[in-house]
Design an enzyme around this catalytic site. Structure first.
Site, short mmCIF file in Angstrom:
data_model
loop_
_atom_site.label_atom_id
_atom_site.label_comp_id
_atom_site.label_asym_id
_atom_site.label_seq_id
_atom_site.Cartn_x
_atom_site.Cartn_y
_atom_site.Cartn_z
N ASP A 1 -2.37 2.21 -4.53
CA ASP A 1 -3.60 2.64 -3.86
C ASP A 1 -4.70 1.61 -4.07
O ASP A 1 -4.62 0.77 -4.97
CB ASP A 1 -4.04 4.00 -4.38
CG ASP A 1 -3.07 5.12 -4.00
OD1 ASP A 1 -2.43 5.00 -2.94
OD2 ASP A 1 -2.96 6.08 -4.79
N HIS B 1 0.82 -1.21 0.00
CA HIS B 1 0.00 0.00 0.00
C HIS B 1 0.86 1.27 0.00
O HIS B 1 0.34 2.38 -0.21
CB HIS B 1 -0.93 -0.01 1.22
CG HIS B 1 -2.19 0.78 1.03
ND1 HIS B 1 -2.49 1.46 -0.13
CD2 HIS B 1 -3.23 1.01 1.87
CE1 HIS B 1 -3.65 2.07 -0.01
NE2 HIS B 1 -4.13 1.81 1.21
#
Length: 358
Positions: free
Chosen positions: A333, A329
Site C-alpha cells: 500500500d 501495489h
C-alpha cells in the site's frame, strides 16, 4: 565418428538464446574444451566449449535465435587409429572440408541476395533515415520489460535525501578505508545497508505474489543493476545483512569487472529479493524504475545535485539526490511504500544508524 553439438541448458527459466559468435568457423579444427560459440540470452552471455576434438560443421549462422537442446553444429571426430599412415591417403580428407566451407559461404551469400542481411548490416531507406533489424536479444529484453509492466500493478513514490553526511564520511575515511580493505568506499554500499534496514522495518516489501499465495522472504539478497554493452543486468549480492561495507564494495567491484568482460554467470543473477538501480551515474535526475519480476520493489538512485533547501529556518545549499521507489501495489500500500522510502532517506541522512544494521 560424427557427434552433434546441442545448445546446453543455462537456467530453468531460459528456453532460447542468440548464437552471437562462432569461435570456430565452419571447417576449422576445434580441440576439446576450447570455446566453440557464444550464447546470449536475456540474462547472461556464456561460452559453450567443444565436447570433443575434430572438424566443426556449423548448422546455424551468427545472430540466429536458437532453442535449448537444438543441434547447432557437428564435429567430425578423428581418433589416432583412424588417421591414415600415408600422407597421400590423407589428402582426399581435405576436399569435403573445403567443399563444406564453400557451400556454407555460398549459402550465406544466397541469404544476402534473398534479402536476409547479417545482424550488423544496415538497411538504408534513403538519406533521411537508417533502418536496422531489431536483434533477437533486444526483442527478448523488450518483451521482458513489457511483461513486467503488464503482470504487476506498478506505482512509484518519490522523495529526496541530503547526501552531506555520507559525502563527509567518505571524504574523511576514504584513505584509511582503501589502505585497510584495498577497495574504495562508494555510495552504493550505504544504500544497500539502508535497503536491508528498510526491508526489516517494512517486511511486506520483502515479499512476492506466486499464484494465489503471498511469499514472505526472510533473507536479504540485493540486486544491483549494472549497465553493459549488451544491456542491463542485475547481479545479486547475497546475505547483505551479514556483509560489511568492505565486503559489499569488493563484490560490487568484482561484478563490474565480470560485466565488462562478459563473464557474469547465471547464478550471479538469481535469487534477488530487491533491486537498486543508479541512473545517477549516467546523469539522470529523476526516473521511474521498472520492477524486476518476481520482486515487489526497486529503488532508483539519481544524480547528486546541489540545490537550495530550508533547514532550521535557514536557506542553505545541500548536495541532494532524488529517490524513487517503484512497487507492486497489489501487495504494498501507499503508506507502506512511503514509510519504506522515508526509512531509506533517514538511513542515508543519518548513516550512523547503519551501524545498527548487523
Amino acid at each position: 565418428m560424427r557427434i552433434e553439438v546441442q545448445v546446453p541448458e543455462v537456467g530453468e527459466s531460459i528456453s532460447s538464446g542468440v548464437l552471437s559468435v562462432w569461435h570456430k568457423k565452419n571447417g576449422e579444427q576445434a580441440h576439446a574444451g576450447e570455446a566453440l560459440f557464444s550464447l546470449e540470452t536475456d540474462k547472461i552471455s556464456t561460452e559453450v566449449n567443444a565436447p570433443e576434438s575434430g572438424v566443426v560443421s556449423t548448422l546455424v549462422s551468427e545472430g540466429d535465435e536458437v532453442r535449448i537442446g537444438q543441434v547447432v553444429a557437428t564435429i567430425e571426430v578423428v581418433s589416432a587409429r583412424m588417421v591414415p599412415a600415408s600422407p597421400s591417403l590423407a589428402e582426399p580428407k581435405k576436399a569435403p572440408m573445403a567443399a563444406s566451407f564453400a557451400s556454407s559461404e555460398e549459402e550465406r551469400e544466397k541469404k544476402k541476395e534473398d534479402g536476409f542481411p547479417p545482424k550488423e548490416v544496415e538497411i538504408k531507406e534513403d538519406s533521411r533515415i537508417t533502418r536496422k533489424r531489431l536483434s533477437p536479444l533486444r526483442k527478448k529484453i523488450a518483451a521482458q520489460l513489457v511483461s513486467s509492466q503488464q503482470s504487476a500493478a506498478i506505482l512509484t513514490t518519490f522523495n529526496e535525501c541530503d547526501m552531506s553526511a555520507v559525502i563527509r564520511i567518505r571524504k574523511h575515511l576514504q584513505g584509511e578505508f582503501q589502505k585497510q580493505h584495498k577497495v574504495k568506499l562508494g555510495f552504493m554500499s550505504f544504500f544497500i545497508k539502508a535497503a536491508v534496514s528498510a526491508l526489516r522495518a517494512v517486511p511486506i516489501v520483502n515479499s512476492r505474489i506466486e499464484g494465489d499465495e503471498l511469499i514472505q522472504n526472510h533473507f536479504y539478497n540485493i540486486g544491483v543493476a549494472v549497465g553493459t554493452e549488451r544491456g542491463l543486468i542485475v547481479p545479486v549480492l547475497r546475505d547483505c545483512e551479514q556483509r560489511s561495507f568492505a565486503d559489499l564494495e569488493r563484490e560490487l567491484l568484482s561484478f563490474a569487472m565480470k560485466a565488462r568482460s562478459g563473464k557474469v554467470a547465471l547464478e550471479d543473477l538469481q535469487d534477488g529479493i530487491f533491486t537498486i538501480s543508479n541512473g545517477g551515474v549516467y546523469g539522470s535526475l529523476l526516473s521511474t524504475p521498472i520492477l524486476n519480476p518476481p520482486q515487489s520493489g526497486i529503488l532508483g538512485m539519481h544524480k547528486i545535485q546541489e540545490r537550495t533547501a530550508v533547514m532550521q529556518g535557514q536557506i542553505v545549499i545541500r548536495p541532494m539526490m532524488y529517490l524513487a521507489l517503484s512497487y507492486d501495489h497489489r501487495i504494498i500500500d501507499g503508506k507502506e511504500a512511503a514509510t519504506f522510502l522515508v526509512h531509506i532517506k533517514d538511513c542515508v541522512e543519518n548513516p550512523a544508524r547503519l551501524l545498527l544494521v548487523p
